[in-house]
Each structure stands twice: as C-alpha cells, then as structure tokens.
Write a protein that holds these residues in place. Structure first.
Motif, mmCIF file in Angstrom:
data_model
loop_
_atom_site.group_PDB
_atom_site.id
_atom_site.type_symbol
_atom_site.label_atom_id
_atom_site.label_comp_id
_atom_site.label_asym_id
_atom_site.label_seq_id
_atom_site.Cartn_x
_atom_site.Cartn_y
_atom_site.Cartn_z
ATOM 1 N N GLU A 118 2.286 -32.254 94.912
ATOM 2 C CA GLU A 118 2.726 -31.985 96.272
ATOM 3 C C GLU A 118 3.734 -33.023 96.744
ATOM 4 O OE1 GLU A 118 0.765 -30.657 100.536
ATOM 5 O OE2 GLU A 118 -0.432 -31.820 99.121
ATOM 6 N N CYS A 119 3.500 -34.283 96.401
ATOM 7 C CA CYS A 119 4.450 -35.338 96.768
ATOM 8 C C CYS A 119 5.802 -35.114 96.106
ATOM 9 C CB CYS A 119 3.895 -36.706 96.382
ATOM 10 S SG CYS A 119 2.429 -37.231 97.302
ATOM 11 N N LEU A 120 5.798 -34.589 94.883
ATOM 12 C CA LEU A 120 7.045 -34.324 94.181
ATOM 13 C C LEU A 120 7.757 -33.105 94.749
ATOM 14 C CD1 LEU A 120 5.858 -34.957 90.510
ATOM 15 C CD2 LEU A 120 7.207 -36.484 91.933
ATOM 16 N N ALA A 121 6.971 -32.094 95.158
ATOM 17 C CA ALA A 121 7.570 -30.865 95.676
ATOM 18 C C ALA A 121 8.064 -31.018 97.101
ATOM 19 C CB ALA A 121 6.560 -29.725 95.585
ATOM 20 N N TYR A 122 7.345 -31.778 97.917
ATOM 21 C CA TYR A 122 7.706 -31.995 99.320
ATOM 22 C C TYR A 122 7.796 -33.495 99.598
ATOM 23 C CZ TYR A 122 6.185 -27.136 99.626
ATOM 24 O OH TYR A 122 6.034 -25.784 99.432
ATOM 25 N N PRO A 123 8.805 -34.161 99.062
ATOM 26 C CA PRO A 123 8.876 -35.618 99.222
ATOM 27 C C PRO A 123 9.135 -36.022 100.662
ATOM 28 C CG PRO A 123 10.896 -34.770 98.252
ATOM 29 C CD PRO A 123 9.947 -33.609 98.317
ATOM 30 N N GLY A 124 8.468 -37.059 101.072
ATOM 31 C CA GLY A 124 8.668 -37.623 102.398
ATOM 32 C C GLY A 124 8.233 -39.071 102.394
ATOM 33 N N PRO A 125 8.850 -39.924 103.199
ATOM 34 C CA PRO A 125 8.492 -41.340 103.214
ATOM 35 C C PRO A 125 7.008 -41.564 103.467
ATOM 36 C CG PRO A 125 10.494 -40.967 104.472
ATOM 37 C CD PRO A 125 9.956 -39.618 104.129
ATOM 38 N N VAL A 126 6.448 -42.568 102.793
ATOM 39 C CA VAL A 126 5.078 -43.002 103.043
ATOM 40 C C VAL A 126 5.095 -43.860 104.308
ATOM 41 C CG1 VAL A 126 3.065 -44.186 102.112
ATOM 42 C CG2 VAL A 126 4.657 -43.027 100.566
ATOM 43 N N THR A 127 4.338 -43.463 105.318
ATOM 44 C CA THR A 127 4.381 -44.179 106.600
ATOM 45 C C THR A 127 3.293 -45.225 106.743
ATOM 46 O OG1 THR A 127 3.131 -42.361 107.602
ATOM 47 C CG2 THR A 127 5.525 -42.292 107.803
ATOM 48 N N ALA A 128 2.202 -45.113 105.973
ATOM 49 C CA ALA A 128 1.120 -46.100 106.070
ATOM 50 C C ALA A 128 0.239 -46.013 104.842
ATOM 51 C CB ALA A 128 0.287 -45.877 107.331
ATOM 52 N N ILE A 129 -0.304 -47.154 104.446
ATOM 53 C CA ILE A 129 -1.318 -47.239 103.388
ATOM 54 C C ILE A 129 -2.444 -48.114 103.920
ATOM 55 C CG2 ILE A 129 -1.825 -47.899 101.008
ATOM 56 C CD1 ILE A 129 1.170 -47.714 100.421
ATOM 57 N N LYS A 130 -3.666 -47.619 103.872
ATOM 58 C CA LYS A 130 -4.801 -48.370 104.399
ATOM 59 C C LYS A 130 -5.997 -48.212 103.463
ATOM 60 C CE LYS A 130 -2.587 -49.255 108.272
ATOM 61 N NZ LYS A 130 -2.115 -50.611 108.628
ATOM 62 N N HIS A 131 -6.973 -49.075 103.654
ATOM 63 C CA HIS A 131 -8.289 -48.888 103.043
ATOM 64 C C HIS A 131 -9.361 -49.240 104.060
ATOM 65 C CE1 HIS A 131 -8.946 -53.223 102.662
ATOM 66 N NE2 HIS A 131 -7.767 -53.333 102.077
ATOM 67 N N ARG A 132 -10.556 -48.733 103.826
ATOM 68 C CA ARG A 132 -11.657 -48.998 104.744
ATOM 69 C C ARG A 132 -11.949 -50.496 104.789
ATOM 70 N NH1 ARG A 132 -17.415 -46.168 103.701
ATOM 71 N NH2 ARG A 132 -16.099 -44.306 103.939
ATOM 72 N N PRO A 133 -12.147 -51.073 105.978
ATOM 73 C CA PRO A 133 -12.472 -52.505 106.060
ATOM 74 C C PRO A 133 -13.702 -52.843 105.223
ATOM 75 C CG PRO A 133 -11.974 -51.635 108.237
ATOM 76 C CD PRO A 133 -12.020 -50.454 107.302
ATOM 77 N N VAL A 134 -13.577 -53.874 104.410
ATOM 78 C CA VAL A 134 -14.655 -54.267 103.509
ATOM 79 C C VAL A 134 -15.714 -55.044 104.284
ATOM 80 C CG1 VAL A 134 -15.236 -55.544 101.420
ATOM 81 C CG2 VAL A 134 -13.067 -54.322 101.560
ATOM 82 N N SER A 135 -16.977 -54.668 104.095
ATOM 83 C CA SER A 135 -18.099 -55.364 104.721
ATOM 84 C C SER A 135 -19.338 -55.124 103.868
ATOM 85 C CB SER A 135 -18.326 -54.837 106.147
ATOM 86 O OG SER A 135 -18.712 -53.470 106.133
ATOM 87 N N LYS A 136 -20.469 -55.678 104.285
ATOM 88 C CA LYS A 136 -21.708 -55.454 103.542
ATOM 89 C C LYS A 136 -22.103 -53.983 103.561
ATOM 90 C CE LYS A 136 -23.552 -60.107 104.295
ATOM 91 N NZ LYS A 136 -24.649 -60.914 104.888
ATOM 92 N N ALA A 137 -21.824 -53.331 104.681
ATOM 93 C CA ALA A 137 -22.148 -51.904 104.790
ATOM 94 C C ALA A 137 -21.149 -51.039 104.035
ATOM 95 C CB ALA A 137 -22.182 -51.495 106.258
ATOM 96 N N HIS A 138 -19.909 -51.534 103.858
ATOM 97 C CA HIS A 138 -18.864 -50.781 103.176
ATOM 98 C C HIS A 138 -18.320 -51.618 102.021
ATOM 99 C CE1 HIS A 138 -18.273 -48.756 107.320
ATOM 100 N NE2 HIS A 138 -19.045 -48.003 106.561
#
Length: 401
Positions: A118-138
C-alpha cells in the motif's frame, strides 16, 4: 479503496528547496553499495573527540556550546520525522516517499526497512513515528506505529518488517500521540479533528471537534499539527495548529473546555511539564515563538527570547527534570538548547542542511559529574539526553555537555 490524497500538507512537510550538502571529506566515511541502502550517501560515526576536530568545519554547520557530534547520515531524499525505538538501540526515520528505515545507533547501518504494497502504491510522506511509552505495565514490544499524509495509520513489528494492521482515514493525517498510560493513541489532521483509537482493538473510540456554534471557540477550525496528553490526568489533552489556537480537551466532555490564542503551531511544538501545570509552546512565527503558559487558567506566564538568532520553530520539548528546552525550526535551520530561567541558549547548531522538522530524546550518554553539596551547579546541560534530529536529507545525533 477510497482514493488517497497525495498532496504534501502545509509547512510541516515540504520538500527541501536546497539539497543537502553531500560531503565525502568526512573521516571514516562508508559508502553503502547493497540494494537496500543505495539511498544512503554517507554514514559517519566516531568518538566525540574526533568529531570536534573534523566535523564542525567540514559539515558547514555552526556549533555553539559544548556539543558532541555522535553520528551523521546523509540520504538522497528528505526525512520528515524520527523516533528512537523502545530499547533505544535504533532510530526509526520516516521519508517523504512513505518509507521508514531503522538505523543502528552505534554503527549507523540500516537494520530494517518498513514498507508494504500500500505504501508503494499510494506513496505519501510519513508524518509521525511513535511507540507506546515504556513502563512496568507496558514492557517492550518491538512495535512502532506510523501515520502518513495519505490517511493511513500502520502498526509495525519492525524486527520482522511486518505490518500488523492498517487504519485508513479519509483525510491527510498529520501526526499522532500516544496516551501516557493506556493503550490508546490520538491522530490529527487537515479536517480539524482529533480521533482517539484503542490500539489493541484498532477501533476508533471517539472524535474531538468543534460544535460550530457562533462566537464560541470549543474546537479547531483548521489543520492540527500537535497534540500532548497531560501527564497527571487520564482524560485531558491539548492540541494546536494553523488556527493560532491551543485547545484544551477532556474526553469526558463533548467539546473543548478552554483555550488560548496567538500560537501558530506547524509541528510537534506542544509539551507539558512533569506536574502537568504548565505548557510549552514552540511556534512557527517571527515573534514570541517560545512561551510558557499556565494550564489551569490558560494565561501566559512568560515569553522567552534566548538570543539574537531568530528561528521559526516546528518542534520543541521540555527536558525532563531540568529547566531546559530543546527546540528546532527554520530560519537559520537551528537546533538549540535553551535555559528557561536564565533565558539564554546553552548550545545550538545553526546552518543545518534544512529546517529541523522533528527530533527525539535518547538516553543520557554519560553520568553527570559528582559535585559537592555546597557547590551550586549552574548549568544542567549534562542532564540533556542525546538528541537525534532530522534536517533536510540528514539524520544527525548529538550529545551535550
């Protein structure tokens, strides 16, 4: 499938007008010749002492203060965002063509490439990259989530290059923000709305938008470029964008609870302090671009003008457990560390190859020097984590102190 937008949105994601300078005179340069890494022009990592001798003049950048250049990676296409992985061993970078690449923090080698059909067929700039905040629960899950201008939100198992799920929005999605405690995240875009999703179920829980009542400001009226959750609340968050307004939301209320004006946000330029009582705004405007606001009353506490070099800011964050700010933008293409109390620039890097669209904090590279109890330490620069930032076609990592 609905037609996807391909236009680049606003000043957050324009193509760089000036190509990044491709320097081959850097010591220890490695030219990558395999197919996955042909887009990498130069990779340079070295010790801080060597960097001080070589890079400051050769990279055409102006360094002020005690700065250690840890790595420089030049590419042949614009980088829009970056994020350290959960274990802080790799840096994920999002490109203008929709590709995400992960680089090893020590060697600078490209370790993973995240792109699907899908990224190759409909290319568009990546606006954000995130991950879940790391903690004991996560704990660490080795996953990332990314947003794209074409309206996609994708979850990745990056070590296997696997796309876990895709959420499609009928808009330009300009960024996302994770909840500090729950497995939820908020996306925002060009339709002046914020959408909250449950990550585990990949379903939308609710949307935040204005009521369109006359003479009442209870939501946004233009593109949204930033969002931040209150670290001391399960339900409260703020957002800002092109309508020069920062909106305060509560997910238990149908519309916004309060707001303040005069803040033109074009990137991730909103942040809370740790107690959740003050807000930092970094604005893309000529004047009053660094300000501190009271969250409860939405009144301005102070405006900070740290030096003679003016810069329209895209991004900014408070450094945890200090009185320092790291911010970056265009006009001088400057990344700098600002002392809030002293109102001075502790360190800065000017004349970067392009505007500073995004940066991320890593780990504190070395322990602060021990001082006697009677000694009053003036500078907190050693407590600033290492910073990875993107500038045009360059990914650079620096350390301070």
């Amino acid at each position: 499938m609905d037609p996807q937008r391909k236009a680049v949105p606003g000043p957050m994601a324009p193509s760089s007008l000036k190509a990044a300078r491709k320097s081959y005179a850097v010591a220890n340069t490695k030219v990558k010749d395999n197919k996955v890494q042909k887009e990498i022009i130069t990779v340079h990592t070295s010790t801080p002492s060597v960097e001080h001798r070589l890079l400051h003049s050769e990279q055409n950048q102006i360094y002020q203060g005690d700065i250690n250049v840890l790595s420089i990676i030049d590419m042949n296409k614009d980088i829009m965002c970056c994020k350290y992985t959960e274990d802080v061993k790799d840096i994920a970078t999002g490109f203008i063509d929709g590709t995400i690449r992960l680089f090893d923090c020590n060697s600078g080698n490209c370790t993973h490439t995240l792109v699907d059909d899908e990224c190759l067929a409909y290319p568009g700039p990546v606006t954000a990259i995130k991950h879940r905040p790391v903690s004991k629960a996560h704990p660490i899950t080795n996953t990332l989530i990314s947003s794209y201008v074409n309206g996609c939100i994708k979850g990745w198992k990056y070590k296997y290059g696997q796309c876990l799920y895709t959420i499609r929005e009928k808009r330009q999605t300009l960024g996302l923000c994770y909840h500090p405690r729950y497995s939820k995240f908020v996306t925002y875009g060009d339709d002046a709305k914020l959408n909250m999703y449950d990550e585990e179920a990949q379903t939308q829980e609710r949307a935040f938008y204005n009521s369109q009542r006359k003479n009442i400001i209870d939501g946004h009226t233009s593109r949204i470029f930033a969002c931040a959750f209150n670290p001391k609340s399960h339900h409260e968050l703020i957002s800002g964008g092109w309508d020069d307004c920062v909106i305060c939301w509560d997910d238990r209320q149908p519309f916004a609870t309060r707001h303040f004006m005069g803040v033109h946000i074009c990137g991730e330029g909103l942040d809370f302090d740790k107690p959740g009582k003050q807000i930092l705004t970094c604005c893309w405007q000529d004047k009053d671009n660094i300000q501190i606001w009271d969250y409860g009353s939405c009144k301005l506490i102070e405006t900070i003008a740290p030096d003679m070099y003016h810069s329209k800011l895209y991004c900014g964050k408070l450094v945890p457990q200090t009185n320092l700010i790291v911010c970056g933008g265009s006009d001088s293409n400057m990344l700098r560390v600002v002392d809030i109390n002293m109102k001075i620039t502790e360190c800065s890097i000017r004349n970067n190859p392009g505007a500073i669209y995004a940066f991320d904090f890593g780990t504190i590279r070395r322990k602060p020097s021990k001082v006697q109890e009677t000694y009053k330490k003036i500078s907190e620069i050693e407590n600033v984590p290492r910073v990875a930032f993107v500038s045009g076609k360059r990914l650079q990592t620096v350390d301070f102190g």
